[in-house]
Design a protein around this motif. Sequence first.
Motif, short mmCIF file in Angstrom:
data_model
loop_
_atom_site.label_atom_id
_atom_site.label_comp_id
_atom_site.label_asym_id
_atom_site.label_seq_id
_atom_site.Cartn_x
_atom_site.Cartn_y
_atom_site.Cartn_z
N THR A 206 -46.54 -26.24 12.16
CA THR A 206 -47.91 -25.72 12.13
C THR A 206 -48.81 -26.57 13.03
O THR A 206 -48.50 -27.72 13.35
CB THR A 206 -48.48 -25.73 10.71
N GLN A 207 -49.94 -26.01 13.39
CA GLN A 207 -50.88 -26.73 14.25
C GLN A 207 -51.36 -28.02 13.57
O GLN A 207 -51.49 -29.06 14.23
CB GLN A 207 -52.07 -25.83 14.56
N ARG A 208 -51.62 -27.96 12.28
CA ARG A 208 -52.09 -29.14 11.55
C ARG A 208 -51.06 -30.25 11.57
O ARG A 208 -51.39 -31.42 11.79
CB ARG A 208 -52.44 -28.75 10.12
N GLU A 209 -49.79 -29.89 11.35
CA GLU A 209 -48.73 -30.90 11.34
C GLU A 209 -48.54 -31.51 12.72
O GLU A 209 -48.35 -32.73 12.86
CB GLU A 209 -47.42 -30.29 10.84
N LEU A 210 -48.58 -30.67 13.76
CA LEU A 210 -48.42 -31.19 15.11
C LEU A 210 -49.57 -32.12 15.47
O LEU A 210 -49.36 -33.17 16.11
CB LEU A 210 -48.34 -30.03 16.11
N ARG A 211 -50.79 -31.76 15.08
CA ARG A 211 -51.94 -32.62 15.37
C ARG A 211 -51.79 -33.96 14.67
O ARG A 211 -52.11 -35.02 15.24
CB ARG A 211 -53.23 -31.94 14.93
N ALA A 212 -51.29 -33.95 13.42
CA ALA A 212 -51.10 -35.20 12.68
C ALA A 212 -50.08 -36.10 13.38
O ALA A 212 -50.26 -37.32 13.46
CB ALA A 212 -50.65 -34.90 11.25
N ILE A 213 -49.02 -35.50 13.90
CA ILE A 213 -47.99 -36.28 14.58
C ILE A 213 -48.55 -36.87 15.88
O ILE A 213 -48.33 -38.05 16.20
CB ILE A 213 -46.75 -35.41 14.86
#
Length: 339
Positions: free
Chosen positions: A284-291
């Motif tokens: 998801t976009q949120r998970e990618l941003r966190a990484i």
Amino acid sequence: MTTTDSELAIEATGLHKAYGDKTVLDGIDIQVPAGTIFSLLGPNGAGKTTAVNILSTLISADAGQTRIAGHDVTAEAQSVRAAIGVTGQFSAVDGLITGEENMLLMADLHHLSKSEGRRVTAELLERFDLTEAAKKAASTYSGGMKRRLDIAMTLVGSPRIIFLDEPTTGLDPRSRHTMWQIIRELVSGGTTVFLTTQYLDEADQLADRIAVLNGGRLVAEGTAEELKRLVPGGHVRLRFSAPVAYEQAATALRETTLPHARLRSRGGTPIDEALALQIPSGGTQRELRAILDWLDAAGIEADELSVHTPDLDDVFFALTGNPATADAATADTAKETVR
């Protein structure tokens, strides 16, 4: 959104079929909206061909109710047959006569007049790029040409619903893609396609909805993306060119709140010969941003970042487990007298 009965091309409820003590279909429900592609997946012996044979009036179910194009399969079999076309696993093409003669024979079976039969034949041969080969014996056709002729013959009666039982088995990749394009064009013209296949990429490419049949039961149904979300295995892969950067990232990853990467261990030290880390993620976009934020904060620069999500292969094996045993496959196929 609930589909109304009038919008359904195919509707089956509680479909059951057994041969002796072998249950082939165990009360399955199927709903296929008009003008869509529905794909039925399953291992050998799962009951796919049995389902097609029942829905196309070739054999009778032991229990359940089925309506095709608004007609009851049992009480209005002739009306159902007038609305459908069937292309089975094995070609119905007669190799001893020409492609054109195969088409004209089908036109006669549909009681078309001579002039109408020749008109439809000419149009379909051109549509399927078979005009040049029309006067040649079908035995000289390639596998892809025979399959195209097979579907062209199915279309002579202008069916609203087409059953395609593993239509691309044995075809080379180019012929398979040609067949995919033909199927898409049929649906864009309003035809409903019921597709059984063992090629998972085929279902992924074509189907609006997919159902997985295993042991006579539907174990899952949804769009390709919905099915892929049923199984774990998605991850973000970070690759490094320098061992020092890799080790720095591996150490930092253990100390973060991000999910831990799956590392192989050698001599107590995390080592990956490809210098890659895998971080479980749904993409998801949120998970990618966190990484990405974590990489920036840790001062780590990966040479490559890629997102990997489960595919239909993962779904298939997760839902069906081990392949059907030889005995189960034999029990399913030996009893199916019409294919």
